[in-house]
Design an enzyme around this catalytic site. Structure first.
Site, PDB file in Angstrom:
ATOM      1  N   VAL A   1      -1.308  33.332  -8.736  1.00  0.00           N
ATOM      2  CA  VAL A   1       0.022  32.706  -8.669  1.00  0.00           C
ATOM      3  C   VAL A   1      -0.118  31.236  -8.288  1.00  0.00           C
ATOM      4  CG1 VAL A   1       2.334  32.833  -7.684  1.00  0.00           C
ATOM      5  CG2 VAL A   1       1.001  34.923  -8.005  1.00  0.00           C
ATOM      6  N   TYR A   2      -0.913  30.973  -7.283  1.00  0.00           N
ATOM      7  CA  TYR A   2      -1.136  29.585  -6.861  1.00  0.00           C
ATOM      8  C   TYR A   2      -1.784  28.778  -7.981  1.00  0.00           C
ATOM      9  CZ  TYR A   2      -2.866  25.648  -4.094  1.00  0.00           C
ATOM     10  OH  TYR A   2      -3.124  24.396  -3.611  1.00  0.00           O
TER      11      TYR A   2
END
Length: 242
Positions: free
Chosen positions: A152-153
């Site tokens: 996600v990051y």
């Protein structure tokens, strides 16, 4: 320091800690006046008291739509101009995608992507009218490599890399430079979500850098002649293996 930023006014989001604080203090040392933007009012009060009239507090919660929208107008009301906007605030999710939840994903994407885009959108008319300005975004080496333990990051930082490079092309004819700095692992609170084993190995191998070392890179970028843009600076610990 050289005083190469004398007379400049910078606004830095996430300025109460980490890379934001290190950059704010580095720019002050170079002669700039800095608007410290953060949601932590107590921290801002301490920092502005410490740095005197070279520092201005701006309490903004970038995850609150109204507060985010008001940020640039409120800064301009306080200091009159923005020569440098450093979009630095961000958050982190590590681990497998199945280990997080939708609300946490929304929060991170809103802070790491949406708030950056909105802040840049808000400052463009002011900088374009003046025919000059610098926009710097804190990205990450994760915006250049698909890091398996932080999907996600890493996805959010790939989005920012694309955004910065498209905006650089849109704004360079208006006298506005747009660039990003992409650090490897930095000693900060964000690493609290790193997998424990990865963090342990990084500490043992010296694969971490200090926020001040990222700030040094940003000062270098901002002090180039106006005909030079450092499009992206990747700043890695020497022992970081990615």
């Amino acid at each position: 320091m050289t005083g190469k930023l004398n007379g400049k006014i910078a606004a830095i989001t996430g300025a109460a800690s980490g890379i934001g604080l290190a950059t704010a203090e580095a720019l002050i040392a170079e002669g700039a006046r800095v608007v410290f933007v953060d949601r932590d009012r107590a921290a801002l009060d301490r920092l502005t008291a410490q740095h005197g009239d070279r520092a201005v507090a701006q309490v903004t919660d970038l995850l609150d739509a109204a507060s985010c929208d008001a940020m640039v107008p409120e800064i301009l009301e306080k200091v009159g101009q923005i020569d440098i906007l450093h979009c630095n605030a961000g958050t982190y999710i590590g681990g497998d995608l199945t280990e997080t939840n939708a609300a946490t994903i929304d929060r991170m994407l809103n802070l790491n992507i949406n708030a950056v885009m909105k802040n840049v959108h808000a400052v463009i008319p002011h900088m374009a009218e003046r025919g000059t300005g610098d926009i710097v975004v804190t990205c990450s080496v994760a915006g250049h490599s698909a890091i398996p333990w932080e999907p996600v990051y890493s996805g959010s930082k790939w989005a920012i890399t694309c955004f910065v490079q498209t905006m650089r092309r849109q704004l360079n004819k208006k006298g506005i430079r747009v660039s990003q700095v992409s650090p490897g692992p930095v000693i900060s609170a964000l690493l609290a979500d790193w997998p424990e084993e990865n963090l342990r190995k990084a500490k043992e191998s010296g694969s971490l850098i200090e926020p001040s070392e990222v700030a040094d890179s940003i000062v270098f970028m901002l002090t180039r002649p106006r005909n030079v843009t450092i499009r992206d600076m990747i700043v890695l610990p020497t022992n970081f293996d990615i």
